[in-house]
Design a protein around this motif. Structure first.
Motif, PDB file in Angstrom:
ATOM      1  N   GLU A  45       0.812  -1.224   0.000  1.00 34.96           N
ATOM      2  CA  GLU A  45       0.000   0.000   0.000  1.00 34.96           C
ATOM      3  C   GLU A  45       0.839   1.266   0.000  1.00 34.96           C
ATOM      4  O   GLU A  45       0.535   2.235  -0.712  1.00 34.96           O
ATOM      5  N   GLU A  46       1.919   1.282   0.786  1.00 35.07           N
ATOM      6  CA  GLU A  46       2.673   2.514   1.016  1.00 35.07           C
ATOM      7  C   GLU A  46       3.980   2.617   0.227  1.00 35.07           C
ATOM      8  O   GLU A  46       4.561   3.700   0.131  1.00 35.07           O
ATOM      9  N   GLN A  47       4.487   1.494  -0.283  1.00 29.77           N
ATOM     10  CA  GLN A  47       5.719   1.495  -1.090  1.00 29.77           C
ATOM     11  C   GLN A  47       6.917   2.149  -0.380  1.00 29.77           C
ATOM     12  O   GLN A  47       7.507   3.106  -0.882  1.00 29.77           O
ATOM     13  N   PRO A  48       7.297   1.661   0.798  1.00 34.68           N
ATOM     14  CA  PRO A  48       8.460   2.244   1.488  1.00 34.68           C
ATOM     15  C   PRO A  48       9.749   1.935   0.727  1.00 34.68           C
ATOM     16  O   PRO A  48       9.826   0.952  -0.015  1.00 34.68           O
ATOM     17  N   GLN A  49      10.754   2.786   0.918  1.00 32.08           N
ATOM     18  CA  GLN A  49      12.043   2.573   0.260  1.00 32.08           C
ATOM     19  C   GLN A  49      12.956   1.644   1.062  1.00 32.08           C
ATOM     20  O   GLN A  49      13.793   0.952   0.505  1.00 32.08           O
ATOM     21  N   ILE A  50      12.784   1.660   2.392  1.00 32.85           N
ATOM     22  CA  ILE A  50      13.604   0.816   3.273  1.00 32.85           C
ATOM     23  C   ILE A  50      12.682   0.112   4.261  1.00 32.85           C
ATOM     24  O   ILE A  50      11.760   0.718   4.806  1.00 32.85           O
ATOM     25  N   VAL A  51      12.950  -1.192   4.496  1.00 32.62           N
ATOM     26  CA  VAL A  51      12.198  -1.955   5.490  1.00 32.62           C
ATOM     27  C   VAL A  51      13.181  -2.508   6.519  1.00 32.62           C
ATOM     28  O   VAL A  51      14.120  -3.227   6.164  1.00 32.62           O
ATOM     29  N   TYR A  52      12.976  -2.140   7.792  1.00 30.62           N
ATOM     30  CA  TYR A  52      13.755  -2.696   8.905  1.00 30.62           C
ATOM     31  C   TYR A  52      12.963  -3.905   9.393  1.00 30.62           C
ATOM     32  O   TYR A  52      11.867  -3.757   9.953  1.00 30.62           O
ATOM     33  N   LEU A  53      13.508  -5.090   9.188  1.00 25.74           N
ATOM     34  CA  LEU A  53      12.729  -6.321   9.339  1.00 25.74           C
ATOM     35  C   LEU A  53      13.327  -7.258  10.380  1.00 25.74           C
ATOM     36  O   LEU A  53      14.451  -7.743  10.231  1.00 25.74           O
ATOM     37  N   ASP A  54      12.550  -7.529  11.429  1.00 24.63           N
ATOM     38  CA  ASP A  54      12.976  -8.495  12.444  1.00 24.63           C
ATOM     39  C   ASP A  54      12.851  -9.905  11.876  1.00 24.63           C
ATOM     40  O   ASP A  54      11.971 -10.177  11.058  1.00 24.63           O
ATOM     41  N   ILE A  55      13.724 -10.805  12.288  1.00 22.24           N
ATOM     42  CA  ILE A  55      13.672 -12.180  11.780  1.00 22.24           C
ATOM     43  C   ILE A  55      12.724 -13.033  12.603  1.00 22.24           C
ATOM     44  O   ILE A  55      11.806 -13.644  12.081  1.00 22.24           O
ATOM     45  N   GLU A  56      12.927 -13.079  13.916  1.00 24.14           N
ATOM     46  CA  GLU A  56      12.130 -13.964  14.766  1.00 24.14           C
ATOM     47  C   GLU A  56      10.855 -13.275  15.218  1.00 24.14           C
ATOM     48  O   GLU A  56      10.861 -12.435  16.103  1.00 24.14           O
ATOM     49  N   MET A  57       9.736 -13.650  14.588  1.00 19.83           N
ATOM     50  CA  MET A  57       8.432 -13.119  14.959  1.00 19.83           C
ATOM     51  C   MET A  57       7.431 -14.272  14.999  1.00 19.83           C
ATOM     52  O   MET A  57       7.650 -15.298  14.354  1.00 19.83           O
ATOM     53  N   PRO A  58       6.338 -14.108  15.753  1.00 19.22           N
ATOM     54  CA  PRO A  58       5.308 -15.151  15.767  1.00 19.22           C
ATOM     55  C   PRO A  58       4.736 -15.380  14.371  1.00 19.22           C
ATOM     56  O   PRO A  58       4.709 -14.474  13.542  1.00 19.22           O
ATOM     57  N   GLU A  59       4.289 -16.581  14.128  1.00 20.07           N
ATOM     58  CA  GLU A  59       3.650 -16.969  12.867  1.00 20.07           C
ATOM     59  C   GLU A  59       4.637 -17.076  11.716  1.00 20.07           C
ATOM     60  O   GLU A  59       4.842 -18.141  11.156  1.00 20.07           O
ATOM     61  N   TYR A  60       5.251 -15.950  11.323  1.00 19.20           N
ATOM     62  CA  TYR A  60       6.144 -15.969  10.167  1.00 19.20           C
ATOM     63  C   TYR A  60       7.466 -15.285  10.489  1.00 19.20           C
ATOM     64  O   TYR A  60       7.509 -14.234  11.124  1.00 19.20           O
ATOM     65  N   SER A  61       8.551 -15.883  10.012  1.00 19.68           N
ATOM     66  CA  SER A  61       9.873 -15.286  10.136  1.00 19.68           C
ATOM     67  C   SER A  61      10.021 -14.166   9.114  1.00 19.68           C
ATOM     68  O   SER A  61       9.410 -14.196   8.036  1.00 19.68           O
ATOM     69  N   GLY A  62      10.849 -13.176   9.440  1.00 19.90           N
ATOM     70  CA  GLY A  62      11.118 -12.111   8.483  1.00 19.90           C
ATOM     71  C   GLY A  62      11.700 -12.629   7.185  1.00 19.90           C
ATOM     72  O   GLY A  62      11.500 -12.038   6.115  1.00 19.90           O
ATOM     73  N   LEU A  63      12.396 -13.762   7.252  1.00  9.30           N
ATOM     74  CA  LEU A  63      12.988 -14.338   6.046  1.00  9.30           C
ATOM     75  C   LEU A  63      11.932 -14.823   5.063  1.00  9.30           C
ATOM     76  O   LEU A  63      12.218 -15.004   3.878  1.00  9.30           O
ATOM     77  N   GLN A  64      10.716 -15.017   5.543  1.00 10.99           N
ATOM     78  CA  GLN A  64       9.653 -15.517   4.679  1.00 10.99           C
ATOM     79  C   GLN A  64       8.995 -14.430   3.837  1.00 10.99           C
ATOM     80  O   GLN A  64       8.032 -14.701   3.123  1.00 10.99           O
ATOM     81  N   ILE A  65       9.528 -13.241   3.887  1.00  8.36           N
ATOM     82  CA  ILE A  65       8.941 -12.140   3.124  1.00  8.36           C
ATOM     83  C   ILE A  65       8.871 -12.452   1.634  1.00  8.36           C
ATOM     84  O   ILE A  65       7.957 -12.021   0.935  1.00  8.36           O
ATOM     85  N   VAL A  66       9.830 -13.243   1.131  1.00  8.18           N
ATOM     86  CA  VAL A  66       9.837 -13.583  -0.299  1.00  8.18           C
ATOM     87  C   VAL A  66       8.661 -14.471  -0.683  1.00  8.18           C
ATOM     88  O   VAL A  66       8.343 -14.614  -1.862  1.00  8.18           O
ATOM     89  N   GLU A  67       8.004 -15.069   0.307  1.00  7.24           N
ATOM     90  CA  GLU A  67       6.856 -15.925   0.023  1.00  7.24           C
ATOM     91  C   GLU A  67       5.569 -15.120  -0.133  1.00  7.24           C
ATOM     92  O   GLU A  67       4.556 -15.629  -0.594  1.00  7.24           O
ATOM     93  N   PHE A  68       5.616 -13.852   0.278  1.00  7.34           N
ATOM     94  CA  PHE A  68       4.429 -13.004   0.247  1.00  7.34           C
ATOM     95  C   PHE A  68       4.466 -11.955  -0.869  1.00  7.34           C
ATOM     96  O   PHE A  68       3.442 -11.348  -1.170  1.00  7.34           O
ATOM     97  N   LEU A  69       5.649 -11.723  -1.433  1.00 10.08           N
ATOM     98  CA  LEU A  69       5.791 -10.682  -2.444  1.00 10.08           C
ATOM     99  C   LEU A  69       6.413 -11.245  -3.716  1.00 10.08           C
ATOM    100  O   LEU A  69       7.258 -12.141  -3.658  1.00 10.08           O
ATOM    101  N   THR A  70       6.009 -10.710  -4.853  1.00  7.91           N
ATOM    102  CA  THR A  70       6.632 -11.112  -6.111  1.00  7.91           C
ATOM    103  C   THR A  70       7.975 -10.410  -6.228  1.00  7.91           C
ATOM    104  O   THR A  70       8.272  -9.451  -5.511  1.00  7.91           O
ATOM    105  N   GLU A  71       8.793 -10.875  -7.163  1.00  2.69           N
ATOM    106  CA  GLU A  71      10.106 -10.271  -7.368  1.00  2.69           C
ATOM    107  C   GLU A  71       9.978  -8.792  -7.717  1.00  2.69           C
ATOM    108  O   GLU A  71      10.782  -7.967  -7.274  1.00  2.69           O
ATOM    109  N   GLU A  72       8.940  -8.444  -8.481  1.00  2.00           N
ATOM    110  CA  GLU A  72       8.748  -7.048  -8.873  1.00  2.00           C
ATOM    111  C   GLU A  72       8.350  -6.179  -7.688  1.00  2.00           C
ATOM    112  O   GLU A  72       8.655  -4.980  -7.644  1.00  2.00           O
TER     113      GLU A  72
END
Length: 252
Positions: A45-72
């Motif tokens: 929705e907001e198209q940020p330029q930088i994302v500060y992303l924690d790795i260990e979170m409930p439900e989903y790890s920060g590393l799983q971000i590639v599973e929710f977004l396309t390469e584009e």
């Protein structure tokens, strides 16, 4: 410039926000999310330029971000904020992705953010993230991550003598004589290690590594003596199953 902080800890988000506001006047919008799914929605929705992303979170790890977004859709820079210890941090060094160890150091945050601003749109973040995920998988092949107050320690499965339930916490006894007190129920470890046949639940409060059994006694009810000399009960409802496992494993 717009940035997003994704961290399940409210205190961690507030601290990072304060430091960013102090150091970077060019960052005019700071968004926050307490979990990965909310973070992904804000990214779209907001198209940020930088994302500060924690790795260990409930439900989903920060590393799983590639599973929710396309390469584009991954057209922003990622800076991981993590409590991982030096062994896991080696994985980050293999990639071009930046990271900040908690507690956040102002100087390190400044350097990482400046680097992210400079390299915006110049790196294939999707490829880097997949490389990082594969590196962590290799790290985890024969190890388990134990979350301690200072971060994480990584121990091999063979180093673990047993897990002991303590309410919603678990004591992990290691073969070096150390005992780690982990803020997770024993059920978490039973599920995580369910594919390893040498770990077995002998009692509702104990999950043992049969490689560390020193003695099995039938006196006074069945019980085990482990390599650290702890005596572990075998509950009646698990006795037959466990004895069959022992006979198959040791050919007796």
């Amino acid at each position: 410039m717009k940035v997003l902080i994704v961290d399940d800890e409210n205190k961690a988000r507030r601290l990072l926000r304060c430091i960013i506001e102090e150091l970077f006047s060019e960052i005019t919008t700071i968004l926050e999310a307490s979990d990965l799914e909310t973070g992904v929605a804000l990214i779209k929705e907001e198209q940020p330029q930088i994302v500060y992303l924690d790795i260990e979170m409930p439900e989903y790890s920060g590393l799983q971000i590639v599973e929710f977004l396309t390469e584009e859709e991954i057209n922003f820079q990622i800076i991981f904020t993590t409590a991982y210890n030096k062994y896991a941090v080696d994985a980050f060094k293999i990639t071009a992705i930046d990271y900040l160890l908690k507690p956040i150091d102002k100087t390190e945050l400044k350097l990482a953010t400046k680097k992210a601003i400079t390299t915006l749109n110049k790196a294939n973040i999707n490829t880097q993230l997949n490389h990082l995920k594969n590196t962590f998988k290799q790290l985890a092949l024969n190890k388990i991550a134990l979350e301690i107050p200072k971060g994480f320690i990584f121990v091999s499965h063979e180093e673990i003598i047993l897990f002991e339930a303590d309410g919603m916490y678990t004591k992990v006894y290691l073969d070096n004589g150390h005992t780690e007190f982990i803020c997770k129920p024993i059920k978490h470890f039973v599920e995580q290690l369910s594919n390893l046949t040498f770990f077995h639940k002998t009692h509702r409060s104990y999950f043992v590594n049969i490689k560390h059994i020193k003695e099995l006694s039938k006196r006074d009810g069945h019980h085990l003596v482990m390599s650290n000399n702890m005596t572990i009960p075998i509950s009646k409802d698990k006795r037959n199953e466990f004895m069959e496992l022992i006979r198959e494993t040791f050919n007796i």
